[in-house]
Scaffold this motif. Structure first.
Motif, mmCIF file in Angstrom:
data_model
loop_
_atom_site.group_PDB
_atom_site.id
_atom_site.type_symbol
_atom_site.label_atom_id
_atom_site.label_comp_id
_atom_site.label_asym_id
_atom_site.label_seq_id
_atom_site.Cartn_x
_atom_site.Cartn_y
_atom_site.Cartn_z
ATOM 1 N N TYR A 6 -0.040 7.083 -3.839
ATOM 2 C CA TYR A 6 -1.348 7.510 -4.307
ATOM 3 C C TYR A 6 -2.200 6.314 -4.715
ATOM 4 O O TYR A 6 -1.788 5.491 -5.532
ATOM 5 C CB TYR A 6 -1.205 8.461 -5.506
ATOM 6 C CG TYR A 6 -0.275 9.615 -5.244
ATOM 7 C CD1 TYR A 6 -0.578 10.563 -4.274
ATOM 8 C CD2 TYR A 6 0.923 9.737 -5.945
ATOM 9 C CE1 TYR A 6 0.280 11.620 -4.030
ATOM 10 C CE2 TYR A 6 1.788 10.793 -5.698
ATOM 11 C CZ TYR A 6 1.463 11.729 -4.730
ATOM 12 O OH TYR A 6 2.324 12.762 -4.471
ATOM 13 N N ARG A 31 -5.132 9.393 -1.041
ATOM 14 C CA ARG A 31 -4.855 8.121 -0.361
ATOM 15 C C ARG A 31 -5.558 8.118 0.994
ATOM 16 O O ARG A 31 -5.628 9.151 1.666
ATOM 17 C CB ARG A 31 -3.351 7.920 -0.170
ATOM 18 C CG ARG A 31 -3.001 6.583 0.492
ATOM 19 C CD ARG A 31 -1.496 6.384 0.588
ATOM 20 N NE ARG A 31 -1.195 5.107 1.217
ATOM 21 C CZ ARG A 31 -1.149 3.943 0.578
ATOM 22 N NH1 ARG A 31 -1.389 3.900 -0.724
ATOM 23 N NH2 ARG A 31 -0.866 2.827 1.225
ATOM 24 N N HIS A 45 2.780 7.663 -10.847
ATOM 25 C CA HIS A 45 1.830 6.607 -10.509
ATOM 26 C C HIS A 45 2.370 5.263 -10.980
ATOM 27 O O HIS A 45 3.138 5.183 -11.945
ATOM 28 C CB HIS A 45 0.456 6.874 -11.123
ATOM 29 C CG HIS A 45 0.460 7.002 -12.615
ATOM 30 N ND1 HIS A 45 0.741 8.198 -13.238
ATOM 31 C CD2 HIS A 45 0.227 6.102 -13.603
ATOM 32 C CE1 HIS A 45 0.672 8.045 -14.560
ATOM 33 N NE2 HIS A 45 0.372 6.777 -14.807
ATOM 34 N N THR A 49 -2.138 2.448 -9.001
ATOM 35 C CA THR A 49 -2.755 3.765 -8.914
ATOM 36 C C THR A 49 -3.811 3.933 -10.002
ATOM 37 O O THR A 49 -3.527 3.703 -11.179
ATOM 38 C CB THR A 49 -1.706 4.877 -9.069
ATOM 39 O OG1 THR A 49 -0.688 4.709 -8.088
ATOM 40 C CG2 THR A 49 -2.347 6.249 -8.901
#
Length: 583
Positions: A6, A31, A45, A49
């Protein structure tokens, strides 16, 4: 998925998917410009991120504006920030038969600028400087190379198409019909546009949209208005075959040819034609008209298998005017005669001429002539004038004080002060309960902002927020209009599905056009416009909307366009935000 999957996570928000599903608290992973996860559980994350905490916030797809005239503005200020700041992430251009895709710079400026009240010299010089495209395909390729803010889709504009094939002067001659070769050429160009991904064809039948510029053709109606219905039908056959959209402006003064649009959309023994026209509204000049047209479309859609939609704004329809420079004065001959004159001294002489005044007064007060504008000077307020004693008053109030006919008072003041006299009126949608019935109608598409046009006359850039506020306030007072998820659907997925666009829905694998908003800030500030200088328009000031901080974050194709309520500096300067939308 691993944390590195992500690039950005929107956590803890009340999530609306744009399909009408009930909202739930969810976590979005994004993403490469796409939604990659919609999760009930927090997403992992890592240090790379970015996380946006959306606790107590609404998270929903970016809004779609299906009716804009951003064709010129996108060339000078491709961020289109006045829409993006309110959560609009996809816009449609090429509306009302107007497009910059085909034609010469002079012809296009003459067609576009007076109709849409956009500075002529700026647009013409822009086109002479920048236009390096000749075909519908080359135009979209040109847009593809630009640092677009929102995603941009387009209709093929019939006026531009007709003028390009026939020549502008011939396309405006009532005695000239297109030859069979010219009609075939227009059909070919339309097919080429549809093959490139244009959403459909837009036409114009309302004759009070006029040609601008300085040639002898000034003040003629647009080329599309000179076409016969048999000419339109050649094109609707193509649209019907390909499932594309027929967008039109009926003659809203007489209203009679609305039946032709409805008939064209009908699907008995044939494929229905997607047809959308402007507009369903609760007009002060024609109270109850929205009920009548709504019943008509119900009959055609349910019994005659049409696929017909009215466009409608979910807000009051108000107008500002500098002197007499307002499109509704094109509705009758005397008003159009004044707008024909560009020189201030010539216009003043006309407005002071007794014979002209008598004609203006007859037409303004006629009970026989059909009208869209209410023509009631009691419903006016002077906002700015060289004489401060006029401010805050109506023309009718001033006329009573002077012991004068109100039309003479209006013409006196406009002749004396010209555009320095700024005034306000409300045209439609001023009754909240009637407006709620309009936005709830099943045959309505929410839109018709005209963003990028009528820059001094109206501001509807934030219409999606006003829609959400209208629904929220009805819910709070215990008289719900529709569930909030349905309101979001009307502003996003419903529009995308009907137009055939890849937009309006949040789900894994779909485009990451996202809005994060604070619902408690959907307040009265949405209704208060202000003037703002336009980027690239030589100091020209237009009306823009505010949103009171309701929109906190906007993502377009996964990139932050707005964050903390502020436009990001890269918007409109770097590619990677908006893209060309192709059907």
């Amino acid at each position: 998925m691993t944390a590195s999957t992500y690039e950005l996570i929107i956590a803890n928000g009340l999530f609306f998917d744009g399909r009408g599903s009930p909202p739930r608290v969810r976590h979005l992973g994004i993403r490469d410009g796409l939604v990659t996860a919609v999760s009930e559980s927090p997403l992992p994350h890592g240090p790379g991120t970015r996380v946006i905490d959306a606790t107590d916030r609404w998270v929903m797809p970016g809004f779609i504006d299906l009716h804009t005239h951003y064709d010129a503005e996108v060339e000078l200020a491709p961020s289109l920030s006045e829409s993006v700041r309110h959560g609009v992430t996809s816009v449609m251009v090429g509306s009302c038969s107007l497009s910059l895709a085909v034609g010469t710079p002079e012809d296009l400026a003459d067609q576009f600028c007076r109709v849409e009240a956009i500075p002529y010299d700026t647009v013409r010089s822009l086109l002479e400087r920048k236009k390096d495209w000749e075909t519908h395909g080359e135009y979209l390729a040109h847009l593809d190379r630009m640092p677009l803010g929102p995603n941009v889709g387009s209709f093929v504009g019939h006026s531009a198409l007709r003028a390009h094939v026939m020549g502008l002067e011939r396309s405006l001659d009532r005695t000239v019909k297109p030859s069979s070769e010219e009609l075939a050429r227009m059909e070919t160009l339309l097919r080429e546009g549809l093959d490139e991904g244009y959403a459909g064809l837009s036409i114009m039948t309302l004759k009070w949209d006029k040609i601008g510029g300085n040639r002898a053709i000034r003040s003629q109606p647009l080329p599309s208005t000179f076409a016969s219905w048999s000419e339109y039908r050649r094109f609707t056959r193509i649209l019907r075959e390909q499932g594309r959209v027929f967008q039109g402006v009926p003659n809203i003064t007489t209203k009679v040819n609305v039946f032709l649009f409805l008939w064209e959309s009908m699907g008995l023994l044939r494929q229905p034609l997607k047809t959308t026209v402007i507009s369903m509204m609760d007009s002060r000049a024609n109270r109850g008209i929205h009920w009548q047209v709504g019943l008509l479309s119900r009959v055609f859609n349910r019994l005659l298998k049409a696929d017909f939609r009215w466009q409608a704004l979910p807000e009051i329809f108000d107008l500002w005017s500098d002197g007499i420079d307002l499109v509704v004065f094109e509705e009758f001959g005397a008003g159009a005669a004044a707008l024909h004159l560009q020189d201030a001294a010539e216009r003043r002489r006309l407005l002071e001429d007794p014979e002209y005044r008598a004609q203006f007064k007859r037409q303004w007060k006629s009970r026989l002539l059909p009208k869209v504008f209410h023509r009631d000077f009691n419903q006016s307020q002077i906002l700015k004038a060289p004489d401060p004693s006029l401010m805050g008053r109506s023309f009718a109030d001033i006329a009573r004080e002077r012991g004068q006919d109100v039309v003479d008072t209006f013409l006196d003041l406009v002749a004396r002060y010209g555009p320095e006299l700024r005034w306000y009126t409300v045209m439609a949608n001023d009754r909240p309960r009637e407006l709620e019935s309009i936005v709830s109608h099943p045959d309505v598409l929410i839109g018709f902002s005209d963003a990028g046009a009528h820059l001094r006359n109206m501001a509807h850039y934030n219409f999606p927020l006003r829609m959400l506020r209208l629904v929220r306030e009805a819910e709070k007072r215990g008289e719900p209009v529709m569930p909030m998820e349905r309101a979001v659907h009307r502003l996003t997925g419903e529009l995308a599905d009907w137009l055939g666009l890849d937009a309006g829905t949040l789900a894994p694998g779909r485009r990451a056009d996202v809005v994060v908003m604070a619902p408690e800030r959907l307040g009265a500030g949405l209704d208060v416009p202000q003037e703002s200088t336009m980027e690239g328009f030589d100091g020209f000031a237009r009306l823009v909307n505010q949103n009171g901080g309701a929109v906190e974050t906007v993502l377009i194709n996964g990139r932050l366009a707005v964050h903390g309520g502020a436009l990001q500096p890269e918007l409109g300067r770097e590619r990677g935000f908006g893209r060309v939308l192709r059907v």
